[in-house]
Design an enzyme around this catalytic site. Structure first.
Site, PDB file in Angstrom:
ATOM      1  N   THR A   1      13.659 -12.461  61.072  1.00 62.66           N
ATOM      2  CA  THR A   1      15.145 -12.149  61.076  1.00 62.66           C
ATOM      3  C   THR A   1      15.376 -10.962  61.631  1.00 62.66           C
ATOM      4  OG1 THR A   1      15.224 -11.934  58.839  1.00 62.66           O
ATOM      5  CG2 THR A   1      15.575 -14.054  59.505  1.00 62.66           C
TER       6      THR A   1
ATOM      7  N   ILE B   1      -1.375  -1.187  57.961  1.00 69.29           N
ATOM      8  CA  ILE B   1      -1.948  -0.450  59.256  1.00 69.29           C
ATOM      9  C   ILE B   1      -2.890   0.646  58.961  1.00 69.29           C
ATOM     10  CG2 ILE B   1      -0.858   1.156  61.019  1.00 69.29           C
ATOM     11  CD1 ILE B   1       0.330  -1.596  61.014  1.00 69.29           C
TER      12      ILE B   1
ATOM     13  N   HIS C   1      11.823  -1.680  54.517  1.00 70.82           N
ATOM     14  CA  HIS C   1      11.532  -1.752  53.157  1.00 70.82           C
ATOM     15  C   HIS C   1      12.469  -2.272  52.368  1.00 70.82           C
ATOM     16  CE1 HIS C   1       9.056  -2.107  49.533  1.00 70.82           C
ATOM     17  NE2 HIS C   1      10.081  -1.473  48.913  1.00 70.82           N
TER      18      HIS C   1
END
Ligand code: GRF
Length: 211
Positions: free
Chosen positions: A13, A94, A110
């Site tokens: 989204t 990552i 976040h």
């Protein structure tokens, strides 16, 4: 033109919000070169395809080791000459080599007001469960640059969202997405694409806010 890679794992989204704001011109001077998922079933890949954006899966399961996967991921991003990596619900850590290769060029969203309810273990509904457990009256979302830590990089934008007494983690999650995430992520990308975001002494300075 800022060349963006959006890394996703799920519903996408936030990716959709970015696509919509690119298409209506709210995000200027940027384009998505690549949507990359670690999960081939991510609905986010479909969203990209529907908008004619190159979308592909790069799964750790297809590599003998995490090291090899990390190398392939970095190679893919460099092949596309990506200027900015956008983590939009990407559930893969990552690795330092990518963080160093793209210093201050990776951003993450976040779903809380950092430094609350962030760091290791705070992802998905857990963030909102913790906020409700603590009884905070306000939560929200944060867009930040990614450094070697978990949710520790320089903060670019934040938006607060009220918490209601009868909220469930799911309801709060949805409200934070609608009222904060889908707004500040596109806004941060637009600011970066127009060269308005500077990292100075570990903090972000935004040119337009000074004007
Ligand atoms: C969002 O809640 C975001 O804050 C978090 O992962 C979720 C991604 O959702 N980092 P979606 O895939 O963009 O719908």
């Amino acid at each position: 033109m800022l060349r963006i890679a959006v890394l996703v794992s799920g519903g996408g989204t936030n990716l959709q919000a970015i696509i919509d704001r690119l298409e209506d011109g709210t995000i200027r001077n940027a384009c998505i070169r690549l949507v990359l998922s670690n999960n081939k079933n991510a609905y986010a890949l479909k969203r990209a395809e529907e908008h004619g954006i190159p979308a592909e899966c790069l799964s750790p399961k297809d590599f003998d080791s995490r090291q090899q996967y990390n190398k392939a991921l970095l190679k893919r991003l460099q092949e596309e000459n990506v200027d900015l990596i956008v983590l939009a619900g990407f559930m893969v850590v990552i690795p330092p080599e990518i963080i160093h290769a793209f210093k201050n060029r990776i951003i993450n969203i976040h779903p809380s007001l950092i430094p609350s309810f962030c760091g290791t273990g705070y992802y998905g509904l857990r963030v909102h469960e913790a906020a409700l457990k603590k009884g905070v009256r306000v939560s929200g979302a944060t867009v930040h640059f990614v450094d070697e830590g978990t949710d520790t990089g320089p903060i670019i934008l934040q938006k607060a969202v009220g918490v209601r007494q009868d909220d469930t983690p799911e309801i709060l999650q949805r409200r934070i997405m609608e009222e904060a995430e889908w707004q500040i992520m596109p806004k941060a990308i637009d600011l970066i694409a127009r060269g308005k975001v500077h990292v100075e002494n570990g903090r972000v300075r935004i040119e337009e806010e000074d004007e």
